[in-house]
Design a protein around this motif. Structure first.
Motif, PDB file in Angstrom:
ATOM      1  N   ARG A 196       0.956  -1.135   0.012  1.00  0.00           N
ATOM      2  CA  ARG A 196       0.050  -0.026  -0.187  1.00  0.00           C
ATOM      3  C   ARG A 196       0.882   1.122  -0.046  1.00  0.00           C
ATOM      4  NH1 ARG A 196      -5.497  -0.037  -0.409  1.00  0.00           N
ATOM      5  NH2 ARG A 196      -6.026   1.114   1.658  1.00  0.00           N
TER       6      ARG A 196
ATOM      7  N   GLN B 222      -1.227   0.825  -5.124  1.00  0.00           N
ATOM      8  CA  GLN B 222      -1.344  -0.387  -4.439  1.00  0.00           C
ATOM      9  C   GLN B 222      -0.787  -1.416  -5.584  1.00  0.00           C
ATOM     10  OE1 GLN B 222      -4.218  -1.734  -1.769  1.00  0.00           O
ATOM     11  NE2 GLN B 222      -4.201  -3.783  -2.788  1.00  0.00           N
TER      12      GLN B 222
ATOM     13  N   PRO C 298      -3.975   4.765  -0.001  1.00  0.00           N
ATOM     14  CA  PRO C 298      -4.904   4.034  -1.051  1.00  0.00           C
ATOM     15  C   PRO C 298      -4.592   4.284  -2.468  1.00  0.00           C
ATOM     16  CG  PRO C 298      -6.170   4.767   0.463  1.00  0.00           C
ATOM     17  CD  PRO C 298      -5.069   5.609   0.632  1.00  0.00           C
TER      18      PRO C 298
ATOM     19  N   LEU D 169     -11.699   1.911   4.170  1.00  0.00           N
ATOM     20  CA  LEU D 169     -10.408   2.073   4.125  1.00  0.00           C
ATOM     21  C   LEU D 169      -9.596   1.817   5.623  1.00  0.00           C
ATOM     22  CD1 LEU D 169     -10.250   5.990   2.871  1.00  0.00           C
ATOM     23  CD2 LEU D 169      -9.330   3.974   1.714  1.00  0.00           C
TER      24      LEU D 169
END
Length: 325
Positions: free
Chosen positions: A127, A168, A165, A281
């Motif tokens: 991430r 990734q 985010p 999230l």
């Protein structure tokens, strides 16, 4: 029955595709958030290629399918004046040149040592890859790259202001490890995947999606013809998905190795309609890492095109930019 996107096909052995687990929801999602930890930050690469705007294939074009083909009504589509946010799927297509793809592959291979594991959505991933890699950071904040992505989707895009985010890398390998991407819909609305492995490199690992509204999933059960495979197994194949409105998954890699870069973008003009949810999230990144950034995302703004671009550390992209040659 909606017309499928060009090139998409029903999944062979559709039963196994629908048998993949779904992302936890409700209480289970909260428990994942409580257990999750902020993704670790490795040292990155000792050296990596330098990003260049010339790595973008400026002739990139591909088929586009509307959200209407997935059963969404006109009243459910985002609007800005006469503009409509109606793209469900775009591609597959080649967004990077061969030289650019080789450099990106080298970077993502080198970052695998920073990969962590999770049981939330993708089993093994990095991430916040743009926080580790200057190459990826500069790529997704390059004006030429952003304009290419924006024109494919039909709305102005910037990297998502929620930094963890934004980029990734998913790693999947066979040999009994059963690394998968569960059935899920994304917290982000605008998601690009770039294949860094070719179909000759692995078995399984098929990108699967449900061509229907998210409230209809899983449809009629095993064998539902709306469960389809996107034809994006070629190395370099890039696919856009309106991730929050489409259920999708990746079947297990049974042999070999599959690497995919997933990039999340944001349209400042539709900021107030952004589908991002806090618990989605937090289930991946933990509550402390999510809280402050998510609250900042929800602050009201006067000039969304400028304000959110600054938050993302990105050039400003406007509707007028999409109309220029």
């Amino acid at each position: 029955m909606p017309t499928p996107p060009r090139g998409a096909r029903p999944v062979s052995g559709g039963t196994s595709a629908l048998d993949l687990p779904r992302t936890p929801t409700g209480v289970q999602q909260v428990l994942h958030a409580l257990r999750a930890r902020t993704p670790r930050r490795g040292a990155g690469l000792p050296a990596e290629p330098r990003w260049r705007s010339e790595f973008v294939d400026r002739t990139a074009k591909g088929p586009r399918t509307s959200l209407r083909a997935f059963g969404y009504a006109d009243a459910e589509l985002g609007r800005w004046g006469r503009r409509v946010d109606d793209t469900a799927v775009a591609g597959p297509l080649r967004l990077l040149t061969e030289e650019g793809l080789a450099a990106l592959t080298e970077v993502c291979d080198g970052l695998e040592r920073a990969a962590g594991t999770t049981r939330f959505i993708a089993t093994r991933r990095v991430r916040g890859a743009d926080l580790l890699s200057p190459f990826i950071n500069n790529m997704i904040r390059d004006r030429v790259f952003l304009l290419a992505c924006s024109r494919l989707v039909g709305v102005p895009l910037v990297p998502h202001p929620l930094r963890i985010p934004t980029a990734q890398i998913n790693y999947s390998a066979g040999q009994g490890r059963r690394e998968i991407v569960r059935w899920h819909r994304d917290g982000m609305d605008y998601v690009f995947t770039i294949q860094l492995s070719g179909e000759e490199d692995y078995e399984g690992g098929r990108f699967t999606y449900f061509q229907g509204r998210t409230d209809e999933f899983p449809g009629d059960g095993p064998g539902d013809p709306r469960v389809r495979e996107a034809p994006c197994r070629e190395r370099g194949a890039t696919l856009f998905l309106h991730g929050s409105r489409i259920f999708h998954a990746v079947t297990p890699v049974t042999d070999g190795r599959r690497v995919v870069l997933v990039l999340s973008f944001f349209c400042p003009y539709f900021a107030r309609q952004d589908s991002n949810t806090f618990w989605h999230l937090a289930g991946d990144d933990g509550i402390p890492a999510t809280a402050v950034a998510w609250l900042r995302l929800k602050w009201p703004v006067r000039n969304p095109a400028v304000d959110f671009s600054l938050r993302a550390g990105s050039p400003v992209v406007t509707w007028a930019d999409l109309d220029r040659d």
